[in-house]
Design an enzyme around this catalytic site. Sequence first.
Site, PDB file in Angstrom:
ATOM      1  N   TYR A 177      12.040  -3.941  -7.620  1.00 15.04           N
ATOM      2  CA  TYR A 177      11.295  -2.746  -7.581  1.00 15.04           C
ATOM      3  C   TYR A 177      10.001  -2.766  -8.345  1.00 15.04           C
ATOM      4  CZ  TYR A 177      10.716   2.428  -7.929  1.00 15.04           C
ATOM      5  OH  TYR A 177       9.931   3.622  -7.990  1.00 15.04           O
TER       6      TYR A 177
ATOM      7  N   GLY B 175       7.552   8.532   4.243  1.00 14.62           N
ATOM      8  CA  GLY B 175       8.693   8.991   3.599  1.00 14.62           C
ATOM      9  C   GLY B 175       8.462  10.302   2.986  1.00 14.62           C
TER      10      GLY B 175
ATOM     11  N   ALA C 215       8.403  -5.285  -9.437  1.00 10.98           N
ATOM     12  CA  ALA C 215       7.589  -6.321  -8.932  1.00 10.98           C
ATOM     13  C   ALA C 215       6.668  -5.611  -7.713  1.00 10.98           C
ATOM     14  CB  ALA C 215       8.245  -7.316  -8.304  1.00 10.98           C
TER      15      ALA C 215
ATOM     16  N   VAL D 116       8.404   1.936   7.842  1.00 12.12           N
ATOM     17  CA  VAL D 116       6.969   1.117   7.443  1.00 12.12           C
ATOM     18  C   VAL D 116       7.057  -0.118   7.364  1.00 12.12           C
ATOM     19  CG1 VAL D 116       6.043   3.396   6.103  1.00 12.12           C
ATOM     20  CG2 VAL D 116       7.583   1.800   4.927  1.00 12.12           C
TER      21      VAL D 116
ATOM     22  N   LYS E 269       6.198  -2.512  -7.230  1.00 16.94           N
ATOM     23  CA  LYS E 269       5.420  -1.330  -7.728  1.00 16.94           C
ATOM     24  C   LYS E 269       4.150  -2.120  -8.487  1.00 16.94           C
ATOM     25  CE  LYS E 269       7.359   1.743  -5.937  1.00 16.94           C
ATOM     26  NZ  LYS E 269       6.862   2.776  -4.782  1.00 16.94           N
TER      27      LYS E 269
HETATM   28  P1  NAP Z   1      13.534   9.522  -2.440  1.00 13.78           P
HETATM   29  O1  NAP Z   1      13.887  10.845  -2.608  1.00 13.78           O
HETATM   30  O2  NAP Z   1      14.753   8.253  -2.304  1.00 13.78           O
HETATM   31  O3  NAP Z   1      13.003   9.709  -0.785  1.00 13.78           O
HETATM   32  C1  NAP Z   1      12.501   8.346  -0.396  1.00 13.78           C
HETATM   33  C2  NAP Z   1      11.568   8.613   0.935  1.00 13.78           C
HETATM   34  O4  NAP Z   1      11.237   7.494   1.434  1.00 13.78           O
HETATM   35  C3  NAP Z   1      12.442   9.180   1.965  1.00 13.78           C
HETATM   36  O5  NAP Z   1      11.804  10.280   2.627  1.00 13.78           O
HETATM   37  C4  NAP Z   1      12.796   7.983   2.814  1.00 13.78           C
HETATM   38  O6  NAP Z   1      12.851   8.688   4.372  1.00 13.78           O
HETATM   39  C5  NAP Z   1      11.684   7.299   2.849  1.00 13.78           C
HETATM   40  N1  NAP Z   1      11.866   5.766   3.133  1.00 13.78           N
HETATM   41  C6  NAP Z   1      12.693   5.005   2.707  1.00 13.78           C
HETATM   42  N2  NAP Z   1      12.498   3.748   3.241  1.00 13.78           N
HETATM   43  C7  NAP Z   1      11.746   4.213   4.527  1.00 13.78           C
HETATM   44  C8  NAP Z   1      11.047   3.205   5.586  1.00 13.78           C
HETATM   45  N3  NAP Z   1      11.471   2.137   5.596  1.00 13.78           N
HETATM   46  N4  NAP Z   1      10.141   3.954   6.353  1.00 13.78           N
HETATM   47  C9  NAP Z   1       9.739   5.012   6.142  1.00 13.78           C
HETATM   48  N5  NAP Z   1      10.191   5.965   5.159  1.00 13.78           N
HETATM   49  C10 NAP Z   1      11.138   5.623   4.306  1.00 13.78           C
HETATM   50  O7  NAP Z   1      12.563   8.731  -3.427  1.00 13.78           O
HETATM   51  P2  NAP Z   1      11.607   9.732  -4.114  1.00 13.78           P
HETATM   52  O8  NAP Z   1      12.205   9.572  -5.596  1.00 13.78           O
HETATM   53  O9  NAP Z   1      10.950  10.973  -3.527  1.00 13.78           O
HETATM   54  O10 NAP Z   1      10.228   8.561  -4.304  1.00 13.78           O
HETATM   55  C11 NAP Z   1       9.240   8.368  -3.363  1.00 13.78           C
HETATM   56  C12 NAP Z   1       8.319   7.353  -3.979  1.00 13.78           C
HETATM   57  O11 NAP Z   1       7.812   7.545  -5.442  1.00 13.78           O
HETATM   58  C13 NAP Z   1       9.021   5.899  -3.903  1.00 13.78           C
HETATM   59  O12 NAP Z   1       7.856   5.055  -3.321  1.00 13.78           O
HETATM   60  C14 NAP Z   1       9.371   5.798  -5.290  1.00 13.78           C
HETATM   61  O13 NAP Z   1       9.143   4.305  -5.497  1.00 13.78           O
HETATM   62  C15 NAP Z   1       8.230   6.522  -6.120  1.00 13.78           C
HETATM   63  N6  NAP Z   1       8.866   6.807  -7.303  1.00 13.78           N
HETATM   64  C16 NAP Z   1       9.792   7.644  -7.664  1.00 13.78           C
HETATM   65  C17 NAP Z   1       9.987   7.893  -8.843  1.00 13.78           C
HETATM   66  C18 NAP Z   1      11.255   8.804  -9.204  1.00 13.78           C
HETATM   67  O14 NAP Z   1      11.607   9.069 -10.505  1.00 13.78           O
HETATM   68  N7  NAP Z   1      11.848   9.523  -8.245  1.00 13.78           N
HETATM   69  C19 NAP Z   1       9.401   7.300  -9.995  1.00 13.78           C
HETATM   70  C20 NAP Z   1       8.284   6.485  -9.929  1.00 13.78           C
HETATM   71  C21 NAP Z   1       8.030   6.277  -8.562  1.00 13.78           C
HETATM   72  P3  NAP Z   1      14.382   8.969   5.098  1.00 13.78           P
HETATM   73  O15 NAP Z   1      14.980   9.444   4.188  1.00 13.78           O
HETATM   74  O16 NAP Z   1      13.901   9.650   6.516  1.00 13.78           O
HETATM   75  O17 NAP Z   1      14.959   7.369   5.526  1.00 13.78           O
END
Ligand code: NAP
Length: 246
Positions: free
Chosen positions: A154, A11, A156, A63, A158
């Site tokens: 979500y 991702g 659960a 994934v 994480k």
């Molecule tokens: P984001 O901007 O929505 O980006 C999500 C990424 O995950 C994108 O690159 C997307 O790829 C990829 N993705 C989604 N489904 C996928 C799949 N089935 N196979 C491969 N790639 C997939 O999210 P983010 O905020 O950067 O979050 C990244 C991670 O940090 C996540 O695990 C999220 O739960 C965690 N997180 C984020 C926050 C926050 O505040 N933002 C807080 C805590 C944890 P495509 O666009 O190519 O589909």
Amino acid sequence: MLSGKIALITGASRGIGRQCALTLAGYGAEVIINYNGSKEMALKTVEEIQSHGGKAHAVQFSVADFQSGQDAIVNLLEQFGRIDILVNNAGITKDNLILKMSENDFNNVLQVNLSGSFYMIKHLYKHFLKQRSGRIINISSVSGVMGNAGQANYAASKAGIIGLTKSVAKELASRNITVNAIAPGYIDTDMTGAMSESAKESVMQQIPLKRVGTGMDIAEMVAFLCSEKASYITGQVISVDGGMHI
Ligand code: NAP
């Protein structure tokens, strides 16, 4: 700090994963940028790294699809000969109160966030064992640590990642492989951009450092955990959340 290392980041087309790719490449790693739907964004990230003299490649697979991930890893290992770092970052949300949360929305989030992380670790497990080295960084969340109303699926997934991290850390420690989780707080990406203004304000009230986190805040911790400096750290959940869960 990471020259000679090859890192696979799931991702990495957008958000935190993209920043991890840029940062690890900045520290000298060759990065493999996995994406699911955002091909253009992934290729843009590859170009950005290459324009700074770094090495980067993009690879498409979900994934959540066991076979696609396995096929991709087999190809990557054939192509590069090794992978040193796995960052399980791909994640989705489908928020709702349980009253309105469908079975599909629960299962889909678990499938991408938790099963997807397990699949990637499984696909690389034998390779890491044989290599007798490796770094696995799983991206959890403050929601997995504290729980969050409207995010049962979500949170659960994480919290599951935390159990997965600690278990795999115990399985792989004797082979010099470290496995850690990072629990980001509220980070400015597309994922949080989708939240309502009132939800954003309410989250801000819970952050002692009184600012939203950036992808860089998370990526620097990922880089540290991948480095030799972190060789005695495994099975940990590192919160990078501005103090949110204190
Ligand atoms: P984001 O901007 O929505 O980006 C999500 C990424 O995950 C994108 O690159 C997307 O790829 C990829 N993705 C989604 N489904 C996928 C799949 N089935 N196979 C491969 N790639 C997939 O999210 P983010 O905020 O950067 O979050 C990244 C991670 O940090 C996540 O695990 C999220 O739960 C965690 N997180 C984020 C926050 C926050 O505040 N933002 C807080 C805590 C944890 P495509 O666009 O190519 O589909």
